[in-house]
Design a protein around this motif. Sequence first.
Motif, PDB file in Angstrom:
ATOM      1  N   ALA A  44      47.539  38.943  34.882  1.00  0.00           N
ATOM      2  CA  ALA A  44      47.926  39.324  33.661  1.00  0.00           C
ATOM      3  C   ALA A  44      46.992  39.213  32.427  1.00  0.00           C
ATOM      4  O   ALA A  44      47.079  40.121  31.696  1.00  0.00           O
ATOM      5  N   GLU A  45      46.228  38.282  32.616  1.00  0.00           N
ATOM      6  CA  GLU A  45      45.048  38.291  31.484  1.00  0.00           C
ATOM      7  C   GLU A  45      44.202  39.525  31.722  1.00  0.00           C
ATOM      8  O   GLU A  45      43.925  40.231  30.477  1.00  0.00           O
ATOM      9  N   LEU A  46      43.936  40.223  32.777  1.00  0.00           N
ATOM     10  CA  LEU A  46      43.100  41.098  32.949  1.00  0.00           C
ATOM     11  C   LEU A  46      43.806  42.562  32.430  1.00  0.00           C
ATOM     12  O   LEU A  46      43.134  43.249  31.896  1.00  0.00           O
ATOM     13  N   ASP A  47      44.968  42.432  32.821  1.00  0.00           N
ATOM     14  CA  ASP A  47      45.928  43.618  32.310  1.00  0.00           C
ATOM     15  C   ASP A  47      45.793  43.803  30.937  1.00  0.00           C
ATOM     16  O   ASP A  47      45.748  44.846  30.373  1.00  0.00           O
ATOM     17  N   SER A  48      45.884  42.604  30.209  1.00  0.00           N
ATOM     18  CA  SER A  48      45.682  42.584  28.636  1.00  0.00           C
ATOM     19  C   SER A  48      44.415  43.037  28.205  1.00  0.00           C
ATOM     20  O   SER A  48      44.399  43.729  27.157  1.00  0.00           O
ATOM     21  N   TRP A  49      43.401  42.585  29.027  1.00  0.00           N
ATOM     22  CA  TRP A  49      42.133  43.300  28.758  1.00  0.00           C
ATOM     23  C   TRP A  49      42.198  44.753  28.724  1.00  0.00           C
ATOM     24  O   TRP A  49      41.851  45.692  27.859  1.00  0.00           O
ATOM     25  N   ALA A  50      42.830  45.474  30.016  1.00  0.00           N
ATOM     26  CA  ALA A  50      42.753  46.753  30.143  1.00  0.00           C
ATOM     27  C   ALA A  50      43.603  47.545  28.995  1.00  0.00           C
ATOM     28  O   ALA A  50      43.495  48.589  28.360  1.00  0.00           O
ATOM     29  N   ALA A  51      44.765  46.788  28.480  1.00  0.00           N
ATOM     30  CA  ALA A  51      45.753  47.402  27.544  1.00  0.00           C
ATOM     31  C   ALA A  51      44.761  47.252  26.155  1.00  0.00           C
ATOM     32  O   ALA A  51      45.286  48.206  25.307  1.00  0.00           O
ATOM     33  N   ALA A  52      43.776  46.292  25.909  1.00  0.00           N
ATOM     34  CA  ALA A  52      43.059  46.484  24.750  1.00  0.00           C
ATOM     35  C   ALA A  52      41.942  47.363  24.832  1.00  0.00           C
ATOM     36  O   ALA A  52      41.135  47.152  23.851  1.00  0.00           O
ATOM     37  N   GLY A  53      41.809  47.933  25.827  1.00  0.00           N
ATOM     38  CA  GLY A  53      40.501  48.805  25.835  1.00  0.00           C
ATOM     39  C   GLY A  53      39.353  48.154  26.209  1.00  0.00           C
ATOM     40  O   GLY A  53      37.916  48.689  26.106  1.00  0.00           O
ATOM     41  N   LYS A  54      39.392  46.881  26.833  1.00  0.00           N
ATOM     42  CA  LYS A  54      38.271  45.923  26.956  1.00  0.00           C
ATOM     43  C   LYS A  54      37.832  46.124  28.574  1.00  0.00           C
ATOM     44  O   LYS A  54      38.716  46.125  29.342  1.00  0.00           O
ATOM     45  N   ARG A  55      36.356  45.835  28.782  1.00  0.00           N
ATOM     46  CA  ARG A  55      35.986  45.647  29.961  1.00  0.00           C
ATOM     47  C   ARG A  55      35.343  44.450  30.218  1.00  0.00           C
ATOM     48  O   ARG A  55      34.523  44.256  29.569  1.00  0.00           O
ATOM     49  N   LEU A  56      35.374  43.725  31.278  1.00  0.00           N
ATOM     50  CA  LEU A  56      34.839  42.514  31.887  1.00  0.00           C
ATOM     51  C   LEU A  56      33.637  42.896  32.808  1.00  0.00           C
ATOM     52  O   LEU A  56      33.887  43.602  33.898  1.00  0.00           O
ATOM     53  N   ASP A  57      32.572  42.774  32.503  1.00  0.00           N
ATOM     54  CA  ASP A  57      31.265  42.931  33.335  1.00  0.00           C
ATOM     55  C   ASP A  57      30.972  41.494  34.077  1.00  0.00           C
ATOM     56  O   ASP A  57      30.493  40.521  33.593  1.00  0.00           O
ATOM     57  N   LEU A  58      31.487  41.611  35.328  1.00  0.00           N
ATOM     58  CA  LEU A  58      31.642  40.406  36.298  1.00  0.00           C
ATOM     59  C   LEU A  58      30.038  40.280  36.773  1.00  0.00           C
ATOM     60  O   LEU A  58      29.708  41.562  37.506  1.00  0.00           O
ATOM     61  N   TRP A  59      29.245  39.225  36.884  1.00  0.00           N
ATOM     62  CA  TRP A  59      28.030  39.085  37.602  1.00  0.00           C
ATOM     63  C   TRP A  59      27.932  37.902  38.240  1.00  0.00           C
ATOM     64  O   TRP A  59      28.706  36.719  38.014  1.00  0.00           O
ATOM     65  N   LEU A  60      26.948  38.148  39.308  1.00  0.00           N
ATOM     66  CA  LEU A  60      26.783  36.789  39.872  1.00  0.00           C
ATOM     67  C   LEU A  60      25.160  36.157  39.763  1.00  0.00           C
ATOM     68  O   LEU A  60      24.165  36.989  39.533  1.00  0.00           O
ATOM     69  N   ARG A  61      24.929  34.960  39.534  1.00  0.00           N
ATOM     70  CA  ARG A  61      23.555  34.270  39.604  1.00  0.00           C
ATOM     71  C   ARG A  61      23.657  33.323  40.510  1.00  0.00           C
ATOM     72  O   ARG A  61      24.541  32.447  40.743  1.00  0.00           O
ATOM     73  N   ASP A  62      22.527  33.286  41.466  1.00  0.00           N
ATOM     74  CA  ASP A  62      22.614  32.062  42.654  1.00  0.00           C
ATOM     75  C   ASP A  62      21.315  31.550  42.128  1.00  0.00           C
ATOM     76  O   ASP A  62      20.068  32.006  42.150  1.00  0.00           O
ATOM     77  N   ASP A  63      21.120  30.021  42.192  1.00  0.00           N
ATOM     78  CA  ASP A  63      20.021  29.148  42.006  1.00  0.00           C
ATOM     79  C   ASP A  63      19.477  28.436  43.177  1.00  0.00           C
ATOM     80  O   ASP A  63      20.095  28.314  44.018  1.00  0.00           O
TER      81      ASP A  63
END
Length: 263
Positions: free
Chosen positions: A12-31
């Motif tokens: 639901a939150e991600l759908d709100s991002w899409a409706a607002a025209g926003k994009r989430l750049d998901l990334w990974l860091r491993d230590d």
Amino acid sequence: MTEDAAWSALFAELDSWAAAGKRLDLWLRDDDATVPSTQLDRLAALSERFAIPVLLASIPLLAQETLARHLETAPLLRPCQHGTWHRNHAPAGEKKSEFGLHRLLPEILAEITTGRQRLRDLVGSAFLPVFVPPWNRVDPVVAAELPSLGFTGLSCFRNFTLGPAGGPRLVNTDLDLIDWHGGRIGRQPGDLLAEMVQLLASRRTNPESSQSFGVLLHHHDHDNTVWGFLTNLLARLSGHAAVAFSGPDALFGAATDLAMDLD
């Protein structure tokens, strides 16, 4: 809240991002990478499956030649510098830190330079000049000197900020999958999802917030709970209109070329 409800809240939150025209750049860091292992192979396979590069923070003065050779077969694992020895120099009673101002600044910078050269010697042109301090802690005075040492990027955790003197491009991680104080075990999916929703909702409504969202990994310490959640997260978010899988090259810029020019 059940786990199913937690997943529904995230979508639901991600759908709100899409409706607002926003994009989430998901990334990974491993230590903490130092040697090849079945856990590292599992991380490499996951990165290949979902075509998501991983910023692999390697401890330069503990890393083995075998790691460098192994990474030649895992091009989506992108090595960068994780401290030098991963040693705590903070006095008893303070939070652990390798790069607080507990030593003279020239000594600290010389040690970082030694580590950078060692890792460059090991992995060659695959090296990304991104600095990841152990325990996600570095004094802002030290951070401000990193560009002069050839670093174009810095990655800590969630609330870390640069000081008034600035520093390299800062891209923090946001979600740690391990409960370090509760037995070094994987955190429960429902708790992780609820935290993620809270962070994303705050970010969506703040125009100054970063669009990147980093998941912090430690492959040596992953149990089945961590692997299961990570796999599920990537599978479920793959293809969502508001989510793009990103990697260190995009987040930190053309880091490899800059590293070569500065040597």
